[in-house]
Design a protein around this motif. Structure first.
Motif, PDB file in Angstrom:
ATOM      1  N   CYS A   1      47.715  43.828  42.674  1.00 59.87           N
ATOM      2  CA  CYS A   1      47.543  44.905  41.686  1.00 59.87           C
ATOM      3  C   CYS A   1      47.143  44.334  40.329  1.00 59.87           C
ATOM      4  O   CYS A   1      46.276  44.886  39.644  1.00 59.87           O
ATOM      5  CB  CYS A   1      48.835  45.714  41.566  1.00 59.87           C
ATOM      6  N   SER A   2      47.768  43.230  39.935  1.00 62.80           N
ATOM      7  CA  SER A   2      47.436  42.640  38.636  1.00 62.80           C
ATOM      8  C   SER A   2      46.009  42.105  38.619  1.00 62.80           C
ATOM      9  O   SER A   2      45.312  42.237  37.613  1.00 62.80           O
ATOM     10  CB  SER A   2      48.436  41.541  38.274  1.00 62.80           C
ATOM     11  N   SER A   3      45.567  41.523  39.728  1.00 61.54           N
ATOM     12  CA  SER A   3      44.187  41.039  39.795  1.00 61.54           C
ATOM     13  C   SER A   3      43.195  42.195  39.686  1.00 61.54           C
ATOM     14  O   SER A   3      42.183  42.094  38.990  1.00 61.54           O
ATOM     15  CB  SER A   3      43.958  40.278  41.096  1.00 61.54           C
ATOM     16  N   ALA A   4      43.499  43.297  40.359  1.00 58.34           N
ATOM     17  CA  ALA A   4      42.630  44.478  40.273  1.00 58.34           C
ATOM     18  C   ALA A   4      42.631  45.053  38.864  1.00 58.34           C
ATOM     19  O   ALA A   4      41.592  45.505  38.361  1.00 58.34           O
ATOM     20  CB  ALA A   4      43.085  45.530  41.277  1.00 58.34           C
TER      21      ALA A   4
ATOM     22  N   GLU B   1      53.146  33.756  38.554  1.00 57.49           N
ATOM     23  CA  GLU B   1      54.235  32.787  38.458  1.00 57.49           C
ATOM     24  C   GLU B   1      55.301  33.051  39.518  1.00 57.49           C
ATOM     25  O   GLU B   1      55.827  32.122  40.132  1.00 57.49           O
ATOM     26  CB  GLU B   1      54.863  32.868  37.063  1.00 57.49           C
ATOM     27  N   LEU B   2      55.606  34.318  39.759  1.00 56.51           N
ATOM     28  CA  LEU B   2      56.635  34.667  40.740  1.00 56.51           C
ATOM     29  C   LEU B   2      56.219  34.344  42.173  1.00 56.51           C
ATOM     30  O   LEU B   2      57.064  34.141  43.033  1.00 56.51           O
ATOM     31  CB  LEU B   2      56.994  36.149  40.619  1.00 56.51           C
TER      32      LEU B   2
ATOM     33  N   LEU C   1      52.206  48.138  38.220  1.00 58.58           N
ATOM     34  CA  LEU C   1      52.500  46.704  38.216  1.00 58.58           C
ATOM     35  C   LEU C   1      53.960  46.443  37.844  1.00 58.58           C
ATOM     36  O   LEU C   1      54.640  45.640  38.494  1.00 58.58           O
ATOM     37  CB  LEU C   1      51.556  45.986  37.254  1.00 58.58           C
ATOM     38  N   ILE C   2      54.462  47.128  36.841  1.00 54.03           N
ATOM     39  CA  ILE C   2      55.874  46.986  36.454  1.00 54.03           C
ATOM     40  C   ILE C   2      56.776  47.428  37.602  1.00 54.03           C
ATOM     41  O   ILE C   2      57.775  46.764  37.907  1.00 54.03           O
ATOM     42  CB  ILE C   2      56.159  47.805  35.173  1.00 54.03           C
ATOM     43  N   PHE C   3      56.426  48.526  38.249  1.00 57.86           N
ATOM     44  CA  PHE C   3      57.218  49.020  39.381  1.00 57.86           C
ATOM     45  C   PHE C   3      57.271  47.990  40.505  1.00 57.86           C
ATOM     46  O   PHE C   3      58.337  47.713  41.063  1.00 57.86           O
ATOM     47  CB  PHE C   3      56.632  50.346  39.886  1.00 57.86           C
TER      48      PHE C   3
ATOM     49  N   TYR D   1      56.249  40.946  45.139  1.00 53.45           N
ATOM     50  CA  TYR D   1      55.430  40.075  44.308  1.00 53.45           C
ATOM     51  C   TYR D   1      54.006  39.920  44.816  1.00 53.45           C
ATOM     52  O   TYR D   1      53.080  39.802  44.015  1.00 53.45           O
ATOM     53  CB  TYR D   1      56.103  38.709  44.166  1.00 53.45           C
ATOM     54  N   ASP D   2      53.791  39.926  46.119  1.00 58.14           N
ATOM     55  CA  ASP D   2      52.429  39.796  46.629  1.00 58.14           C
ATOM     56  C   ASP D   2      51.586  41.024  46.295  1.00 58.14           C
ATOM     57  O   ASP D   2      50.419  40.903  45.916  1.00 58.14           O
ATOM     58  CB  ASP D   2      52.447  39.550  48.141  1.00 58.14           C
TER      59      ASP D   2
END
Length: 182
Positions: free
Chosen positions: A140-143, A172-173, A125-127, A134-135
């Motif tokens: 990835c963040s939702s998963a 947000e992004l 996610l950081i990468f 961003y998409d």
């Protein structure tokens, strides 16, 4: 009788040390062992230290290094491994095979800790956010949050806090922050 001696400047020792500095993959493996130690000993401070060390090497993260680390930390073929690998770009297949040849043997015999799996989600996610994808970061963040809801361990809380921060940042992004407010 003393005589003055002219001393010539020597190259700075930091230059010689930088050529021998460990690779980013080696740093990630050390951080993974720190997370494992913290998880087994139930010491949250070790996981806090691992997160701090990750933020220090964050700008050095590249797709082949992350792919090699995923092969090291997660069993190849697992759901988390295949999901996280799908977010990474497939640039140099040959380089990744060379990097992962030795590490995949080490990871195949062990079961991943939930802390290590969540840490892998955090790294990817950081990468993705740093690469301005961003998409993909939003997906990835939702998963990662869906996976995080199935884990209830105090040692995961530090990683979960960072994960929720990047979860909200990715939304947000992309301009979709209102979607996750509830």
């Amino acid at each position: 009788m003393t005589q003055d001696v002219e001393m010539k400047e020597q190259p700075a020792p930091s230059n010689s040390l930088s050529s021998f500095s460990p690779s980013t993959l080696h740093h990630l493996k050390e951080i993974a062992s720190l997370i494992e130690t913290g998880a087994y000993a139930r010491e949250v401070r070790r996981i806090v230290r691992a997160v701090r060390l990750t933020m220090a090497i964050r700008r050095k993260l590249k797709a082949p290094v992350l792919s090699a680390f995923l092969n090291f930390a997660l069993p190849p073929g697992s759901e988390a491994h295949s999901r996280l690998s799908s977010y990474l770009p497939k640039d140099d297949e040959h380089d990744m095979e060379v990097d992962t040849a030795t590490s995949s043997l080490q990871a195949s015999a062990k079961h991943p800790l939930p802390e290590l799996e969540i840490y892998c989600y955090l790294l990817v996610l950081i990468f993705l956010i740093d690469q301005k994808k961003y998409d993909e970061a939003k997906a990835c963040s939702s998963a990662s949050i869906a996976r995080l809801k199935n884990v209830n361990r105090r040692t995961v809380d530090v990683l979960a806090a960072r994960l929720y921060f990047y979860y909200s940042l990715s939304y947000e992004l992309t301009g979709d922050l209102a979607e996750i407010r509830g």
